[in-house]
Design a protein around this motif. Structure first.
Motif, mmCIF file in Angstrom:
data_model
loop_
_atom_site.group_PDB
_atom_site.id
_atom_site.type_symbol
_atom_site.label_atom_id
_atom_site.label_comp_id
_atom_site.label_asym_id
_atom_site.label_seq_id
_atom_site.Cartn_x
_atom_site.Cartn_y
_atom_site.Cartn_z
ATOM 1 N N LYS A 119 0.799 -1.227 0.000
ATOM 2 C CA LYS A 119 0.000 0.000 0.000
ATOM 3 C C LYS A 119 0.832 1.278 0.000
ATOM 4 O O LYS A 119 0.321 2.342 -0.350
ATOM 5 N N TYR A 120 2.097 1.174 0.415
ATOM 6 C CA TYR A 120 2.924 2.382 0.488
ATOM 7 C C TYR A 120 4.073 2.354 -0.514
ATOM 8 O O TYR A 120 4.287 3.309 -1.249
ATOM 9 N N VAL A 121 4.843 1.278 -0.511
ATOM 10 C CA VAL A 121 5.918 1.173 -1.501
ATOM 11 C C VAL A 121 5.309 1.003 -2.896
ATOM 12 O O VAL A 121 5.821 1.514 -3.885
ATOM 13 N N GLU A 122 4.177 0.298 -2.963
ATOM 14 C CA GLU A 122 3.407 0.128 -4.196
ATOM 15 C C GLU A 122 4.260 -0.412 -5.336
ATOM 16 O O GLU A 122 4.238 0.108 -6.454
ATOM 17 N N ALA A 123 5.054 -1.432 -5.019
ATOM 18 C CA ALA A 123 5.842 -2.101 -6.056
ATOM 19 C C ALA A 123 4.898 -3.010 -6.826
ATOM 20 O O ALA A 123 4.528 -4.075 -6.358
#
Length: 499
Positions: A125-129
């Motif tokens: 949800k944050y790094v969204e790799a």
């Protein structure tokens, strides 16, 4: 050859599968050893009222009432950690000693589940790799982090197999990881899903405020950081975060202001707040150095190419590495402050179990942050070029790293260094089964309605992972357990035969 070709074509998928099999294989002896565990030490002290309630009424409601009564009494007379005490009173052993094996499953489940939840939220949800391989890459990181956390515990007895000690630290630290995952999910949630995350975060904040002071303080610090960051960024949801923060602080205040804390303080010599804070950084440096052992370094080396790939694909905004490292050291050091302030020591092994897991997560998050920052600002730096080359030959890198990991893990001089190796040793040589049998013989005496004065022999089997302090006669180290057992089983006396 076919497997090697598949590894080259879909490295993340097959590496995850290999690691999953290896991880489950390492956990089987840890879980199987749980069947030989028995209640010990404070399990009897905090479980006496709930044990009485269950066998008198077989009513779950009466057991919960007894747990609340135990919590209130402890809050007034001994310590303010109300949520921990309430759960300590609900040890599986109060419903019958045969259920105590659930302790190991509960603690490893909470630890593994919370690490998985937090890392999943951060990476997805944050790094969204993005990409189909992202789920396998996050799975690789999760498995390695859980493996290191379980295998290198400072005291697996206190972190997995002894309910009271594990509940107070490992379980509550796991609740903190879940809370972090919930708060971060709230900030990314749609309007429809926001309310559920917010309500859950408030409930978890209340529980954490009444946990051990290490985790309670840590929870307050992390929530304050998150609120300040959201206000600094002027995010729309920032005001909602004040609800879990306020709940956390009120619960923490109820914890630290308990009358029982003043009584307990008289049993230990503490130190000033400033000295405790300064010494916290000293002990943080000591244990960062001590806990970054060869097996830990190999584990992170195994993760590093995966972390770099996720950092390259990410469009997230990463922090300045030095700021992130500084804040991480502060968070880690803060875990030493409560015990230094209260007892002038860096804390017992059951505290260090939680500290060590936090250290691994902080190292992981900092590696992720550095990789993402470099990938965005200078992807052709030496660090990046090395990791790109490793990525091209990841199969070879994996094979080499796994060999080193296996060598360090299986060939350690002390067979109690790693949890699974120690568990296998106790299972194979029969000492776990002998320990259980000796305790069952004692239990038959304790629960015999015709006996009120019981004589027992000292335990001969002392498995490293599951043996706690033995019962003793007056004047010995284990005499306080003698008193607890008499109260728990309603006996007049317990005498231990001299060696």
């Amino acid at each position: 050859m076919k497997i090697w070709n598949k590894l080259k074509e879909q490295p993340d998928k097959w590496i995850f599968r290999i690691l999953l099999v290896a991880f489950l294989g390492s956990m089987l002896p840890v879980w199987y050893l749980s069947r030989y565990t028995m209640p010990g030490r404070d399990d009897f002290t905090y479980g006496v009222n709930t044990h009485d309630a269950w066998f008198a009424t077989h009513s779950l409601w009466e057991v919960l009432r007894a747990a609340a009564a135990t919590t209130a009494e402890s809050w007034k007379l001994w310590q303010g950690t109300w949520s921990s005490i309430f759960l300590m009173a609900l040890t599986p052993g109060v419903f019958g000693e045969r259920w105590y094996f659930l302790t190991g499953l509960i603690m490893t489940g909470m630890l593994g589940g919370s690490i998985a939840a937090l890392v999943h939220v951060v990476l997805r949800k944050y790094v969204e790799a993005g990409g189909k391989e992202a789920k396998y890459q996050s799975g690789i990181c999760i498995l390695i982090l859980i493996f290191l956390s379980v295998q290198t515990m400072v005291s697996p007895l206190d972190g997995i197999y002894w309910y009271n000690g594990a509940l107070h630290y490992i379980f509550m630290e796991s609740v903190l990881f879940f809370q972090a995952a919930v708060l971060l999910s709230f900030l990314k949630a749609s309007k429809r899903g926001r309310a559920g995350y917010l309500i859950l975060s408030v409930l978890l904040a209340a529980v954490l405020g009444g946990a051990n002071l290490l985790t309670s303080l840590q929870s307050c610090i992390l929530t304050v950081f998150l609120v300040l960051y959201e206000f600094w960024k002027k995010k729309k949801d920032r005001l909602w975060l004040l609800l879990p923060l306020l709940c956390n602080l009120v619960s923490f205040g109820f914890n630290v202001l308990a009358p029982g804390n003043l009584i307990r303080e008289n049993t230990a010599e503490g130190m000033g707040a400033v000295s405790a804070i300064l010494l916290s950084f000293y002990w943080a440096a000591v244990y960062i150095t001590e806990w970054m052992t060869p097996i830990v370094l190999v584990g992170f080396a195994l993760m590093l190419p995966v972390i770099w790939e996720m950092g390259k694909k990410s469009k997230a905004q990463f922090f300045h590495p030095l700021c992130a490292v500084f804040l991480s050291v502060c968070v880690f050091a803060a875990m030493f402050t409560p015990t230094l302030f209260a007892t002038s020591s860096e804390g017992p092994d059951r505290c260090k179990n939680a500290m060590r897991v936090v250290l691994y997560l902080l190292v992981f998050l900092n590696l992720l942050n550095v990789s993402g920052r470099l990938a965005q600002s200078n992807p052709k730096c030496l660090f990046g070029r090395i990791l790109d080359e490793i990525g091209k030959n990841y199969g070879t890198w994996l094979f080499t790293a796994l060999l080193l990991l296996g060598a360090v893990f299986l060939l350690s001089a002390d067979k109690n260094t790693y949890t699974s190796v120690s568990a296998v040793r106790s299972l194979v040589n029969g000492e776990a089964a002998q320990y259980y049998e000796e305790n069952m013989q004692r239990l038959a005496l304790y629960t015999d309605p015709e006996r009120k004065d019981v004589t027992v022999a000292p335990l001969k089997a002392h498995p490293y992972l599951i043996f706690t302090t033995d019962v003793g006669n007056e004047g010995s180290e284990g005499y306080w357990i003698n008193l607890a057992l008499k109260d728990y089983y309603k006996l007049d006396s317990i005498t231990v035969l001299e060696e």
